[in-house]
Design a protein around this motif. Structure first.
Motif, PDB file in Angstrom:
ATOM      1  N   MET A 136       0.829  -1.198   0.000  1.00 16.99           N
ATOM      2  CA  MET A 136       0.000   0.000   0.000  1.00 16.99           C
ATOM      3  C   MET A 136       0.867   1.253   0.000  1.00 16.99           C
ATOM      4  SD  MET A 136      -3.338  -0.796   0.095  1.00 16.99           S
ATOM      5  CE  MET A 136      -4.080   0.673   0.770  1.00 16.99           C
ATOM      6  N   ALA A 137       1.965   1.229   0.732  1.00 17.69           N
ATOM      7  CA  ALA A 137       2.835   2.403   0.818  1.00 17.69           C
ATOM      8  C   ALA A 137       3.465   2.728  -0.534  1.00 17.69           C
ATOM      9  CB  ALA A 137       3.920   2.170   1.870  1.00 17.69           C
ATOM     10  N   VAL A 138       3.843   1.713  -1.300  1.00 19.92           N
ATOM     11  CA  VAL A 138       4.398   1.955  -2.636  1.00 19.92           C
ATOM     12  C   VAL A 138       3.341   2.590  -3.533  1.00 19.92           C
ATOM     13  CG1 VAL A 138       5.227   0.799  -4.730  1.00 19.92           C
ATOM     14  CG2 VAL A 138       6.194   0.196  -2.494  1.00 19.92           C
ATOM     15  N   ALA A 139       2.119   2.086  -3.468  1.00 23.40           N
ATOM     16  CA  ALA A 139       1.038   2.699  -4.251  1.00 23.40           C
ATOM     17  C   ALA A 139       0.840   4.154  -3.839  1.00 23.40           C
ATOM     18  CB  ALA A 139      -0.256   1.904  -4.054  1.00 23.40           C
ATOM     19  N   ASP A 140       0.920   4.433  -2.540  1.00 26.63           N
ATOM     20  CA  ASP A 140       0.757   5.805  -2.060  1.00 26.63           C
ATOM     21  C   ASP A 140       1.822   6.731  -2.635  1.00 26.63           C
ATOM     22  OD1 ASP A 140      -1.438   5.116  -0.531  1.00 26.63           O
ATOM     23  OD2 ASP A 140      -0.280   4.831   1.309  1.00 26.63           O
ATOM     24  N   VAL A 141       3.059   6.263  -2.676  1.00 24.99           N
ATOM     25  CA  VAL A 141       4.141   7.101  -3.202  1.00 24.99           C
ATOM     26  C   VAL A 141       3.897   7.453  -4.664  1.00 24.99           C
ATOM     27  CG1 VAL A 141       6.600   7.127  -3.830  1.00 24.99           C
ATOM     28  CG2 VAL A 141       5.897   6.385  -1.546  1.00 24.99           C
ATOM     29  N   VAL A 142       3.470   6.481  -5.453  1.00 26.03           N
ATOM     30  CA  VAL A 142       3.178   6.752  -6.867  1.00 26.03           C
ATOM     31  C   VAL A 142       2.123   7.844  -6.984  1.00 26.03           C
ATOM     32  CG1 VAL A 142       2.195   5.786  -8.986  1.00 26.03           C
ATOM     33  CG2 VAL A 142       3.845   4.449  -7.656  1.00 26.03           C
ATOM     34  N   MET A 143       1.048   7.712  -6.235  1.00 24.90           N
ATOM     35  CA  MET A 143      -0.038   8.693  -6.322  1.00 24.90           C
ATOM     36  C   MET A 143       0.372  10.038  -5.725  1.00 24.90           C
ATOM     37  SD  MET A 143      -3.443   6.341  -5.717  1.00 24.90           S
ATOM     38  CE  MET A 143      -2.981   5.889  -4.054  1.00 24.90           C
ATOM     39  N   ASN A 144       1.152  10.009  -4.642  1.00 27.21           N
ATOM     40  CA  ASN A 144       1.638  11.258  -4.052  1.00 27.21           C
ATOM     41  C   ASN A 144       2.503  12.038  -5.036  1.00 27.21           C
ATOM     42  OD1 ASN A 144       0.370  10.664  -1.656  1.00 27.21           O
ATOM     43  ND2 ASN A 144       2.235  10.105  -0.551  1.00 27.21           N
ATOM     44  N   ARG A 145       3.348  11.335  -5.753  1.00 28.08           N
ATOM     45  CA  ARG A 145       4.206  12.016  -6.729  1.00 28.08           C
ATOM     46  C   ARG A 145       3.376  12.705  -7.809  1.00 28.08           C
ATOM     47  NH1 ARG A 145       9.843   8.824  -8.197  1.00 28.08           N
ATOM     48  NH2 ARG A 145      10.761   8.962  -6.101  1.00 28.08           N
ATOM     49  N   ALA A 146       2.366  12.024  -8.293  1.00 25.21           N
ATOM     50  CA  ALA A 146       1.552  12.583  -9.381  1.00 25.21           C
ATOM     51  C   ALA A 146       0.825  13.852  -8.957  1.00 25.21           C
ATOM     52  CB  ALA A 146       0.559  11.545  -9.883  1.00 25.21           C
ATOM     53  N   SER A 147       0.485  13.955  -7.685  1.00 23.01           N
ATOM     54  CA  SER A 147      -0.257  15.127  -7.213  1.00 23.01           C
ATOM     55  C   SER A 147       0.643  16.186  -6.574  1.00 23.01           C
ATOM     56  CB  SER A 147      -1.332  14.702  -6.207  1.00 23.01           C
ATOM     57  OG  SER A 147      -0.751  14.061  -5.086  1.00 23.01           O
ATOM     58  N   SER A 148       1.946  15.941  -6.560  1.00 29.94           N
ATOM     59  CA  SER A 148       2.866  16.831  -5.847  1.00 29.94           C
ATOM     60  C   SER A 148       3.265  18.075  -6.626  1.00 29.94           C
ATOM     61  CB  SER A 148       4.136  16.065  -5.473  1.00 29.94           C
ATOM     62  OG  SER A 148       4.907  15.767  -6.643  1.00 29.94           O
ATOM     63  N   GLY A 149       3.172  18.029  -7.951  1.00 24.86           N
ATOM     64  CA  GLY A 149       3.672  19.125  -8.770  1.00 24.86           C
ATOM     65  C   GLY A 149       5.166  19.047  -9.027  1.00 24.86           C
ATOM     66  N   TYR A 151       6.602  16.003  -9.903  1.00 22.28           N
ATOM     67  CA  TYR A 151       6.769  14.857 -10.795  1.00 22.28           C
ATOM     68  C   TYR A 151       5.674  14.904 -11.864  1.00 22.28           C
ATOM     69  CZ  TYR A 151      10.163  12.819  -7.566  1.00 22.28           C
ATOM     70  OH  TYR A 151      11.277  12.587  -6.815  1.00 22.28           O
ATOM     71  N   PRO A 152       5.730  14.042 -12.869  1.00 20.90           N
ATOM     72  CA  PRO A 152       4.661  14.023 -13.880  1.00 20.90           C
ATOM     73  C   PRO A 152       3.285  13.894 -13.229  1.00 20.90           C
ATOM     74  CG  PRO A 152       6.490  12.657 -14.596  1.00 20.90           C
ATOM     75  CD  PRO A 152       6.805  13.064 -13.179  1.00 20.90           C
ATOM     76  N   ALA A 153       2.273  14.399 -13.917  1.00 21.16           N
ATOM     77  CA  ALA A 153       0.944  14.537 -13.317  1.00 21.16           C
ATOM     78  C   ALA A 153       0.064  13.304 -13.427  1.00 21.16           C
ATOM     79  CB  ALA A 153       0.218  15.725 -13.943  1.00 21.16           C
ATOM     80  N   SER A 154       0.507  12.262 -14.114  1.00 23.80           N
ATOM     81  CA  SER A 154      -0.292  11.038 -14.198  1.00 23.80           C
ATOM     82  C   SER A 154       0.466   9.893 -13.545  1.00 23.80           C
ATOM     83  CB  SER A 154      -0.617  10.682 -15.652  1.00 23.80           C
ATOM     84  OG  SER A 154       0.511  10.140 -16.309  1.00 23.80           O
ATOM     85  N   TRP A 155      -0.278   8.901 -13.084  1.00 18.01           N
ATOM     86  CA  TRP A 155       0.354   7.769 -12.416  1.00 18.01           C
ATOM     87  C   TRP A 155       1.259   7.005 -13.365  1.00 18.01           C
ATOM     88  CZ3 TRP A 155      -5.068   6.117 -10.298  1.00 18.01           C
ATOM     89  CH2 TRP A 155      -5.470   7.022  -9.305  1.00 18.01           C
ATOM     90  N   CYS A 156       0.822   6.796 -14.586  1.00 17.59           N
ATOM     91  CA  CYS A 156       1.656   6.064 -15.541  1.00 17.59           C
ATOM     92  C   CYS A 156       2.940   6.828 -15.849  1.00 17.59           C
ATOM     93  CB  CYS A 156       0.874   5.789 -16.828  1.00 17.59           C
ATOM     94  SG  CYS A 156      -0.355   4.462 -16.678  1.00 17.59           S
ATOM     95  N   ALA A 157       2.829   8.146 -16.005  1.00 20.44           N
ATOM     96  CA  ALA A 157       4.020   8.946 -16.296  1.00 20.44           C
ATOM     97  C   ALA A 157       4.988   8.923 -15.119  1.00 20.44           C
ATOM     98  CB  ALA A 157       3.615  10.373 -16.636  1.00 20.44           C
ATOM     99  N   VAL A 158       4.463   8.891 -13.899  1.00 22.52           N
ATOM    100  CA  VAL A 158       5.321   8.778 -12.717  1.00 22.52           C
ATOM    101  C   VAL A 158       6.097   7.470 -12.747  1.00 22.52           C
ATOM    102  CG1 VAL A 158       5.274   8.379 -10.224  1.00 22.52           C
ATOM    103  CG2 VAL A 158       4.041  10.329 -11.192  1.00 22.52           C
ATOM    104  N   VAL A 159       5.389   6.369 -12.991  1.00 21.44           N
ATOM    105  CA  VAL A 159       6.039   5.053 -12.959  1.00 21.44           C
ATOM    106  C   VAL A 159       7.047   4.909 -14.090  1.00 21.44           C
ATOM    107  CG1 VAL A 159       5.629   2.566 -13.082  1.00 21.44           C
ATOM    108  CG2 VAL A 159       4.031   4.022 -11.823  1.00 21.44           C
ATOM    109  N   LYS A 160       6.731   5.480 -15.258  1.00 20.36           N
ATOM    110  CA  LYS A 160       7.605   5.329 -16.426  1.00 20.36           C
ATOM    111  C   LYS A 160       8.683   6.410 -16.531  1.00 20.36           C
ATOM    112  CE  LYS A 160       4.189   2.881 -19.258  1.00 20.36           C
ATOM    113  NZ  LYS A 160       3.412   2.858 -20.519  1.00 20.36           N
ATOM    114  N   GLN A 161       8.713   7.337 -15.599  1.00 23.34           N
ATOM    115  CA  GLN A 161       9.735   8.381 -15.652  1.00 23.34           C
ATOM    116  C   GLN A 161      11.126   7.753 -15.617  1.00 23.34           C
ATOM    117  OE1 GLN A 161       9.627  11.172 -12.414  1.00 23.34           O
ATOM    118  NE2 GLN A 161      10.713  12.744 -13.571  1.00 23.34           N
TER     119      GLN A 161
END
Length: 235
Positions: A136-149, A151-161
């Motif tokens: 769950m914590a790993v999923a949270d980090v992915v979503m936190n990054r996308a909403s942080s400003g 990192y990239p704004a989508s979950w897929c773009a965060v993971v594929k960065q």
């Protein structure tokens, strides 16, 4: 949508011939409501898992033969809908369901969309050997990054960065064993994390690394906690 209509032939039929599905319950006629004919406006009211539609259309109906007759009074129709995951899972969690039971319950369901699949993929490759809390914590980090400003704004773009998640190669994911229990678990974790139905990491936790490595970038961050083999950080 429930479509109602009438014709000169239909009026001759017995109302007892109508067969309304059990899922739709037409309530008693409201004598104070406006009449309706051809539908103009539908107002909906949602309570829990019920959706009530109130039809408020025209006052007269023109039949196929050209006759104009008074319309019937307006009715409300209540439809039973499945509860959304966020409300249902949050209620189950507050009622004492453990995380493993929730993940098992939501490990199957409607197929994940592309963005949610990226979250599940990160969980699968980064943390499938970890506890459910760690996944769950790993999923949270992915979503936190996308909403942080930051990192990239989508979950897929965060993971594929580039140079962020070691399992990604040239923007591509390795093959997933979609028949495995680990993939089912990753999907359940993703559904719960996206629904925010259980406690999550704070929104400013954007980094983690395995405890068997010591990257230099950690010195510029504040450690939040260690969950299993992963240590999580905020700025």
């Amino acid at each position: 949508m429930l479509a109602l209509g009438c014709s000169s032939q239909a009026t001759a039929q017995s109302m007892s011939a109508l067969n309304v599905p059990a899922v739709v319950r037409a309530l008693d006629v409201d004598s104070t409501a406006q009449p309706f004919g051809a539908t103009r406006v539908v107002t909906t009211q949602t309570t829990s898992s019920n959706v009530t539609a109130i039809l408020t259309p025209q006052s007269n109906v023109t039949l196929d033969n050209g006759a104009v007759v008074p319309a019937q009074p307006a009715r409300s129709v209540t439809v039973q809908l499945p509860p959304s995951i966020d409300r249902e899972a949050a209620w189950l969690y507050k009622s004492g369901w453990p995380l493993y039971a929730l993940v098992n319950k939501y490990s199957t369901g409607a197929p994940l969309n592309d963005e949610a699949t990226c979250v599940a993929t990160a969980v699968y490759f980064e943390a499938r050997g970890e506890s459910l809390e760690g996944q769950m914590a790993v999923a949270d980090v992915v979503m936190n990054r996308a909403s942080s400003g930051r990192y990239p704004a989508s979950w897929c773009a965060v993971v594929k960065q580039p140079a962020q998640f070691s399992f990604v190669r040239n923007g591509q994911f390795p093959t997933i064993d979609t028949a495995s229990a680990a993939w089912a678990t990753a999907q359940g974790v993703a559904r719960l994390a996206i629904a925010k139905a259980t406690p999550a990491l704070p929104s400013d936790v954007l980094w983690y690394h395995a405890n068997y490595v010591a990257p230099n970038w950690r010195h510029n961050l504040r450690e939040v906690e260690q969950i299993g083999a992963h240590i999580f950080y905020r700025a």
